[in-house]
Motif scaffolding. Sequence first.
Motif, PDB file in Angstrom:
ATOM      1  N   VAL A   1      39.791  22.267  51.541  1.00 14.58           N
ATOM      2  CA  VAL A   1      39.608  21.970  50.009  1.00 14.58           C
ATOM      3  C   VAL A   1      40.532  21.962  49.094  1.00 14.58           C
ATOM      4  CG1 VAL A   1      38.059  23.156  48.281  1.00 14.58           C
ATOM      5  CG2 VAL A   1      37.174  23.071  50.232  1.00 14.58           C
TER       6      VAL A   1
ATOM      7  N   ALA B   1      41.386  19.250  46.413  1.00 17.80           N
ATOM      8  CA  ALA B   1      41.341  19.688  45.079  1.00 17.80           C
ATOM      9  C   ALA B   1      42.781  19.235  44.348  1.00 17.80           C
ATOM     10  CB  ALA B   1      41.253  21.123  45.050  1.00 17.80           C
TER      11      ALA B   1
ATOM     12  N   LEU C   1      33.519  20.498  43.341  1.00 17.11           N
ATOM     13  CA  LEU C   1      33.571  20.640  44.908  1.00 17.11           C
ATOM     14  C   LEU C   1      32.875  21.908  45.161  1.00 17.11           C
ATOM     15  CD1 LEU C   1      37.312  19.892  45.663  1.00 17.11           C
ATOM     16  CD2 LEU C   1      35.399  18.106  45.937  1.00 17.11           C
TER      17      LEU C   1
ATOM     18  N   VAL D   1      43.016  22.208  38.629  1.00 14.67           N
ATOM     19  CA  VAL D   1      42.073  22.976  39.517  1.00 14.67           C
ATOM     20  C   VAL D   1      41.517  23.997  38.763  1.00 14.67           C
ATOM     21  CG1 VAL D   1      41.763  23.742  41.685  1.00 14.67           C
ATOM     22  CG2 VAL D   1      43.087  21.891  41.558  1.00 14.67           C
TER      23      VAL D   1
ATOM     24  N   ALA E   1      36.188  23.798  41.418  1.00 13.03           N
ATOM     25  CA  ALA E   1      36.014  24.313  43.149  1.00 13.03           C
ATOM     26  C   ALA E   1      35.273  25.517  43.231  1.00 13.03           C
ATOM     27  CB  ALA E   1      37.276  24.211  43.957  1.00 13.03           C
TER      28      ALA E   1
ATOM     29  N   TRP F   1      39.384  27.218  39.929  1.00 17.09           N
ATOM     30  CA  TRP F   1      38.900  27.771  41.201  1.00 17.09           C
ATOM     31  C   TRP F   1      38.097  28.737  40.732  1.00 17.09           C
ATOM     32  CZ3 TRP F   1      40.281  25.662  46.275  1.00 17.09           C
ATOM     33  CH2 TRP F   1      39.583  26.458  47.132  1.00 17.09           C
TER      34      TRP F   1
ATOM     35  N   CYS G   1      39.376  19.292  38.436  1.00 17.74           N
ATOM     36  CA  CYS G   1      38.631  19.716  39.724  1.00 17.74           C
ATOM     37  C   CYS G   1      37.879  21.054  39.703  1.00 17.74           C
ATOM     38  CB  CYS G   1      39.571  19.443  40.703  1.00 17.74           C
ATOM     39  SG  CYS G   1      38.806  19.650  42.505  1.00 17.74           S
TER      40      CYS G   1
END
Length: 185
Positions: free
Chosen positions: A92, A96, A65, A33, A108, A35, A106
């Motif tokens: 979320v 994720a 996302l 992920v 985000a 972020w 992913c």
Amino acid sequence: MSSTVPKSSNIFWHDCPVGKTDRQNLLKQKGCVVWITGLSGSGKSTLACTLGRELHTRGKLAYVLDGDNLRHGLNKDLGFAAEDRAENIRRVGEVAKLFADAGLVCIASFISPYRRDRESCRALLSDGSFIEVFLNMSLELCEARDPKGLYKLARAGKIKGFTGIDDPYEAPLNCEVHHLIIRTC
Ligand SMILES: Nc1ncnc2c1ncn2[C@@H]1O[C@H](COP(=O)(O)OS(=O)(=O)O)[C@@H](OP(=O)(O)O)[C@H]1O
Ligand SMILES: Nc1ncnc2c1ncn2[C@@H]1O[C@H](COP(=O)(O)OP(=O)(O)O)[C@@H](O)[C@H]1O
């Protein structure tokens, strides 16, 4: 809105024979992920899409996302009070985690203004699989950009609780990537 974490009971984890490692081997990549956090207008969506395209070009499966987009569907019932933002980020984080488990990168992209909420998402992932990117743009720069006119509305009092104006943003203390831009326009 209060948290919607269900109080489930009598539930059991069901393992499937094909696991994360099998999927990662199939895709020849590691699920993780990325972020991205920062003020509205700091460039989160732009960076998320640019990174997504770059990974795609390199043959890596990634999925973005984005806060605005998820608020059209999964999170359409949530507003911008602190507890709604917390629930937004909690959902979320779980999504994720599923994407990373599926073997994807992913990406985000959320304001995610509260440190505690971001740390809860980090705690869902194994070490090294949660890469927090802080777009540290000054409020002045974000406000000068104001691509959606939201800062103008917030300054006029037409949007209440706008991040950076009359709602808090807690900067990361230990993020993996810190992108700082000092210029004011
Ligand atoms: N009050 C208030 N504060 C901040 N942002 C607001 C607000 N109202 C609407 N918007 C729009 O919502 C987008 C942010 O959604 P997020 O899901 O990323 O927010 S949060 O993480 O739950 O704080 C944000 O998108 P970005 O500009 O891309 O950050 C705005 O378009
Ligand atoms: N690195 C950058 N340099 C200059 N302008 C940028 C950069 N990244 C984004 N922008 C511009 O800033 C504005 C806000 O970007 P956006 O990605 O929508 O931010 P956020 O998702 O954080 O609200 C847009 O007009 C975008 O074109």
